[in-house]
Design a protein around this motif. Structure first.
Motif, PDB file in Angstrom:
ATOM      1  N   SER A   9      35.325  91.205 -34.719  1.00  0.00           N
ATOM      2  CA  SER A   9      35.986  90.536 -35.847  1.00  0.00           C
ATOM      3  C   SER A   9      37.501  90.428 -35.660  1.00  0.00           C
ATOM      4  O   SER A   9      38.154  89.630 -36.318  1.00  0.00           O
ATOM      5  N   GLU A  10      38.076  91.248 -34.753  1.00  0.00           N
ATOM      6  CA  GLU A  10      39.524  91.215 -34.559  1.00  0.00           C
ATOM      7  C   GLU A  10      39.907  90.329 -33.371  1.00  0.00           C
ATOM      8  O   GLU A  10      41.051  90.346 -32.918  1.00  0.00           O
ATOM      9  N   ASP A  11      38.894  89.602 -32.837  1.00  0.00           N
ATOM     10  CA  ASP A  11      39.188  88.693 -31.730  1.00  0.00           C
ATOM     11  C   ASP A  11      40.211  87.656 -32.190  1.00  0.00           C
ATOM     12  O   ASP A  11      40.135  87.158 -33.319  1.00  0.00           O
ATOM     13  N   PRO A  12      41.191  87.290 -31.346  1.00  0.00           N
ATOM     14  CA  PRO A  12      42.206  86.296 -31.755  1.00  0.00           C
ATOM     15  C   PRO A  12      41.592  84.984 -32.231  1.00  0.00           C
ATOM     16  O   PRO A  12      42.108  84.353 -33.159  1.00  0.00           O
ATOM     17  N   ALA A  13      40.496  84.572 -31.638  1.00  0.00           N
ATOM     18  CA  ALA A  13      39.866  83.317 -32.064  1.00  0.00           C
ATOM     19  C   ALA A  13      39.275  83.440 -33.451  1.00  0.00           C
ATOM     20  O   ALA A  13      39.142  82.432 -34.161  1.00  0.00           O
ATOM     21  N   MET A  14      38.953  84.667 -33.863  1.00  0.00           N
ATOM     22  CA  MET A  14      38.457  84.869 -35.207  1.00  0.00           C
ATOM     23  C   MET A  14      39.612  84.843 -36.209  1.00  0.00           C
ATOM     24  O   MET A  14      39.439  84.379 -37.336  1.00  0.00           O
ATOM     25  N   ALA A  15      40.745  85.363 -35.797  1.00  0.00           N
ATOM     26  CA  ALA A  15      41.897  85.398 -36.704  1.00  0.00           C
ATOM     27  C   ALA A  15      42.561  84.031 -36.822  1.00  0.00           C
ATOM     28  O   ALA A  15      43.050  83.664 -37.896  1.00  0.00           O
ATOM     29  N   ALA A  16      42.587  83.266 -35.734  1.00  0.00           N
ATOM     30  CA  ALA A  16      43.249  81.960 -35.744  1.00  0.00           C
ATOM     31  C   ALA A  16      42.341  80.955 -35.045  1.00  0.00           C
ATOM     32  O   ALA A  16      42.616  80.512 -33.918  1.00  0.00           O
ATOM     33  N   PRO A  17      41.243  80.584 -35.669  1.00  0.00           N
ATOM     34  CA  PRO A  17      40.252  79.730 -34.984  1.00  0.00           C
ATOM     35  C   PRO A  17      40.799  78.366 -34.567  1.00  0.00           C
ATOM     36  O   PRO A  17      40.444  77.852 -33.505  1.00  0.00           O
ATOM     37  N   ARG A  18      41.651  77.789 -35.366  1.00  0.00           N
ATOM     38  CA  ARG A  18      42.153  76.450 -35.026  1.00  0.00           C
ATOM     39  C   ARG A  18      43.009  76.461 -33.757  1.00  0.00           C
ATOM     40  O   ARG A  18      43.106  75.443 -33.079  1.00  0.00           O
ATOM     41  N   SER A  19      43.590  77.617 -33.468  1.00  0.00           N
ATOM     42  CA  SER A  19      44.371  77.705 -32.236  1.00  0.00           C
ATOM     43  C   SER A  19      43.482  77.614 -31.002  1.00  0.00           C
ATOM     44  O   SER A  19      43.971  77.334 -29.898  1.00  0.00           O
ATOM     45  N   PHE A  20      42.174  77.875 -31.195  1.00  0.00           N
ATOM     46  CA  PHE A  20      41.234  77.815 -30.073  1.00  0.00           C
ATOM     47  C   PHE A  20      40.269  76.633 -30.235  1.00  0.00           C
ATOM     48  O   PHE A  20      39.207  76.618 -29.628  1.00  0.00           O
TER      49      PHE A  20
END
Length: 924
Positions: free
Chosen positions: A884-895
């Motif tokens: 849940s702390e994966d960067p893509a989970m925190a900022a999905p639009r960035s990925f």
């Protein structure tokens, strides 16, 4: 009337026939001795000629006449003879008769009356005489005095003069020609000031008027008089008043003596004495050079110059003072390197003089343009070493006079040692000033102690360390400055350094801070006389190291926790989904419904545990939104303390800066800290929470960068934490509580680190503990409140689900399928991309897709979405992960994802996501 006292008679030839007795006093002897002698200067009157006219003669017939004559008589008066001249006219002789040795001259005014017979024949004369000897002697004395005076006036070495009451010359002897080159005729009638130096003329006029009014003369005036051929001479003047018969001053009479050479010698002596006195009291090298230059500029013909200081290291010359020269010229002669011709030329110590153009190696085009005509270059030496160079110049003369050269060389000979002293003093002062400023502003603690371990020099920051002014610490022993135990250890270390003569490095703890100290001896004459050293506060570095150590521990733990939590979340997802599906399809009021509800409650606790574990996972990032911390803090504190015997006082400053933070994670930090505070006060108490805006400079609070921060402080009045344990409270699995897990504060530390902030602690056993949180301030706008969670969703179309776990794919088929969608599944990203390609080819596109981020041994969601976007730019694609702390989970639009959903999730979470991104189609 005839004078009867010196009566006489003579015959026609002028021979005395009778002399009255009074002649004895005049002649100094009997008058009878002169009878028969001729009367000098006697001329008989003319006889009457034919026709009754008198022939030429001294007087007409019967007319008396007079004449002057002189008699030479013996000193004893026994005899005498005339010294008169027979042809002497009847008036005062032009030169008086002079007596022979043993004789004296008697001067007479003679009156004569002729005697004639009846026929008119001249028979002789009768008359009288007046003794003029005394008068003649006075006149002679006066003539001799005048001759002597005139001789003295003309022969004297002084200029003698007279001036009238208007200050104009009425008399001058000829000496003025020799002194000033002017004939006396050019001076007579001129005012006093017409030949004086302009600076002296006004003074002389004022002094003249003063003495005229005071009716007195003067003594010892020295003034400069212009010579006819140029230049000035110094004349010393003395004068007395000239009085008239009425006692009124008609003017002054005086003399002027040429004292030029004496004045020059006195001036040179005075210059040297003043220079010596000035240098003796001088303590500044530049000021000393100014004094030397000023002395040189007082010399005759010198009007400009400068002083160069020789660098003892490289021999270069640097101009430190100058006067009388243009800035343009100065810019060309400011510095000469040690190997330059100018520097090499003066190193031999020989002075050089001459016309500027005729001095090779010293003259240059700039000096010619400057108008320099003569140059003097005088090296200043000390013990054979070049110290400085005195350069002096003249713009008006082509040569430097010999006496000036001698004076300059004399000055240079005297001041070499003084300039060395001044240079040494300047170096010492500069060194002392550097040392003082270093001690004043040193960020480290610098100390010097004597061999009795007493402080003799301390940097200024010791005032804050010890708690008293530095001046009060000097001369004190360590026992007087520090706590006894600490002082004993310090003194033992100091004595070890002095005894061993070697430097030591050690760490010390004082007032809750950690210091690194280096101590070393100062050895003089082979013996340790002083101890010096410096102390550095390494508390920040220690905290940094502790922080890095914790990060290493957290990273190591994160690798483990991330893997466990991911797999655990996948399992929880399967369990939760199936429980929820069973609960959805259980009849209302059935016996199993209650058990299923309890299972769902336990699931929420299990999910929170995995989220705490995932806080440690490496690379995890919070889902930040810009907001105000105050509301989050107050909400979480109110929830934790509800129903407890601990109350909270909020001191939140108005206008707190907004911050970018994950409200759930920061709520977790606040919860953990407040729970710890509550447990530290089992009998109840008060917690104080403060929040304020602060500005930090670089290094204020390592490892934070400089900038704007919001500081939140949570203070309790509990039992406190011992100092030896304070540094370990953020370590994973470390706890001072019997039933503590040791993860709470470690999780807080990890969360704050991932928010680019910092958590720190300070505590005093028995008084309480304070945790400080620093959040970077945000420049973004506060996000709006998220919409309320919607329950239930219906839709139509095809949705693709990619996950490596088959039980999760099956669960997603049932959950999404139950909402009206046709679900297609894939085990990895490659299969998902193939299915998308087939769907496009068949004209059956997908409405959305769910991609699991991590697929062991296969293509995960990140890679798949990157390729998918090349043909499906607008398709809603959702990231799914147990991390849940994966960067893509925190900022999905960035990925390039549309949104994200964390495992494990419930159907309501899934419905809310679809409601936000997929519009229900009619008839669904």
């Amino acid at each position: 009337m005839h004078r009867a006292d010196l009566a006489w008679s003579c015959d026609a030839q002028g021979r005395f026939t009778h002399l009255a007795a009074a002649w004895q006093q005049v002649l100094g002897g009997r008058p009878e001795g002169w009878v028969g002698r001729s009367l000098p200067g006697f001329q008989p009157p003319p006889s009457p000629g034919p026709g009754g006219q008198s022939a030429p003669g001294p007087a007409p017939r019967e007319a008396a006449w007079w004449f002057e004559t002189a008699l030479s008589v013996e000193v004893d008066g026994s005899d005498g003879y005339d010294v008169g001249h027979p042809s002497l006219p009847p008036e005062m002789p032009s030169r008086p008769a002079r007596s022979a040795p043993g004789q004296r001259v008697v001067f007479l005014m003679v009156w004569a009356v002729p005697r004639f017979d009846d026929l008119g024949t001249f028979l002789g004369a009768d008359g009288t005489a007046i003794d003029l000897t005394a008068r003649h002697r006075e006149a002679e004395t006066l003539r001799e005095s005048e001759a002597k005076y005139r001789s003295l006036v003309e022969m004297t070495a002084d200029w003698l003069w007279e001036i009238d009451a208007d200050g104009r010359h009425t008399f001058s002897n000829g000496k003025i020609l020799a002194l000033l080159g002017y004939p006396r005729e050019e001076v007579i009638g001129q005012p006093v000031g017409f030949l004086l130096h302009p600076d002296d003329a006004a003074t002389a006029e004022a002094r003249f008027r003063h003495h005229l009014e005071a009716r007195q003369g003067w003594r010892g005036w020295v003034m400069r008089w212009r010579h006819k051929e140029g230049g000035y001479r110094f004349l010393e003047s003395n004068a007395d008043p000239i009085w008239d018969a009425a006692g009124k001053i008609r003017g002054f009479r005086g003399s002027d003596r040429d004292v030029t050479e004496r004045w020059k010698a006195e001036k040179m002596l005075r210059i040297q004495q003043d220079l010596a006195s000035g240098l003796y009291s001088c303590h500044d090298l530049r000021q000393g050079a100014e004094l030397v230059l000023a002395a040189g500029l007082q010399m005759e013909t010198i009007d400009s110059g400068g002083v160069y200081l020789a660098d003892p290291a490289d021999g270069s010359l640097e101009l430190i003072v100058h006067r009388g020269l243009s800035e343009g010229f100065i810019s060309t002669v400011t510095r000469f390197p040690g190997q330059s011709p100018r520097a090499s030329l003066v190193r031999d110590g020989q002075p050089r003089y001459g016309a500027y153009r005729e001095m090779p190696g010293l003259a240059g085009p700039a000096g010619i343009t400057e108008g320099i005509r003569a140059l003097a270059v005088i090296p200043i030496m000390s013990e054979g070493r070049l110290i400085a160079v005195l350069n002096l110049a003249s713009h008006t003369h082509d040569t430097i006079p010999l006496e000036v050269r001698r004076s300059l060389e004399s000055i240079a000979l005297q001041i070499g040692a003084t300039l060395v002293r001044l240079r040494t003093d300047a170096a010492l002062r500069e060194s002392e000033e550097i040392f003082r400023l270093f001690m004043e502003h040193s960020p480290i603690y610098v100390f010097f102690k004597d061999d009795r371990i007493r402080a003799i020099r301390l940097s200024r920051n010791f005032a804050g360390l010890v708690g008293r002014p530095v001046a009060e610490q000097l001369g004190r022993t360590m026992e007087e400055l520090f706590p006894s135990e600490f002082a004993r250890k310090m003194v033992a270390d100091d004595q070890r350094v002095l005894a061993g003569g070697k430097a030591v490095t050690l760490e010390e703890e004082f007032n809750g801070r950690v210091y690194s100290t280096i101590k070393f001896p100062i050895i003089i004459d082979g013996k340790p006389r002083y101890l010096a050293g410096f102390t550095i506060d390494i508390t920040g570095q220690r905290k940094m190291l502790d922080s890095l150590r914790r990060v290493d521990k957290l990273d190591s733990l994160g690798v483990l926790a991330g893997g466990i939590a991911h797999d655990f979340n996948n399992l929880l997802g399967g369990i939760l989904g199936n429980i929820e599906m069973a609960r959805r399809y259980s009849p209302a009021g059935s016996p199993g419904e209650r058990h299923l509800d309890r299972a769902l409650g336990v699931f929420d606790r299990a999910r929170d545990l995995t989220r705490q574990l995932l806080t440690f996972s490496k690379g995890g990032a919070p889902r930040r939104q810009t907001g105000n911390l105050a509301a989050t803090i107050q909400e979480n504190v109110a929830f934790v303390l509800a129903g407890s015997n601990v109350r909270c006082e909020f001191r939140l400053s108005p206008g707190l800066w907004s911050c970018d933070f994950d409200a759930g994670q920061i709520g977790q930090v606040i919860d953990n800290i407040v729970i710890n505070a509550q447990q530290a006060m089992p009998n109840g108490g008060q917690i104080v929470i403060e929040a304020a805006n602060v500005m930090l400079e670089a290094g204020d609070l390592p490892p934070l960068k400089a900038g704007r921060y919001v500081q939140v402080s949570v203070t309790d009045a509990g039992i406190g934490i011992p100092q030896d344990l304070l540094g370990r409270v953020f370590d994973p699995f470390f706890s001072t509580k019997q039933k503590g897990s040791g993860l709470g504060l470690a999780i807080c530390y990890s969360i704050m680190q991932k928010h680019d902030g910092l958590i720190s602690v300070e505590s005093t056993p028995g008084k309480g503990t304070t945790f400080h949180l620093h959040f970077p301030a945000s420049s973004g706008e506060v996000a709006g409140k998220p919409p309320a969670l919607s329950v239930g969703h219906r839709g139509r179309g095809r949705i693709l689900v990619m996950d490596d776990e088959d039980f999760l794919r099956d669960l997603m088929v049932r959950m999404i399928g139950g909402m009206g969608y046709q679900v297609v599944t894939a085990a990895d990203g490659a299969e998902a991309l193939r299915l998308f390609a087939e769907a496009r080819a068949q004209g059956e596109p997908f409405r959305a897709a769910f991609f699991d981020l991590t697929v062991p041994g296969g293509m995960g969601g990140r890679e798949a979405v990157a390729q998918l976007r090349e043909g499906e730019g607008a398709l809603p694609v959702f990231a799914v992960s147990g991390y849940s702390e994966d960067p893509a989970m925190a900022a999905p639009r960035s990925f390039r994802f549309t949104d994200s959903i964390r495992k494990p999730f419930r159907m309501d979470d899934l419905a809310d996501l679809l409601n936000r991104h997929l519009k229900e189609e009619p008839g669904s």
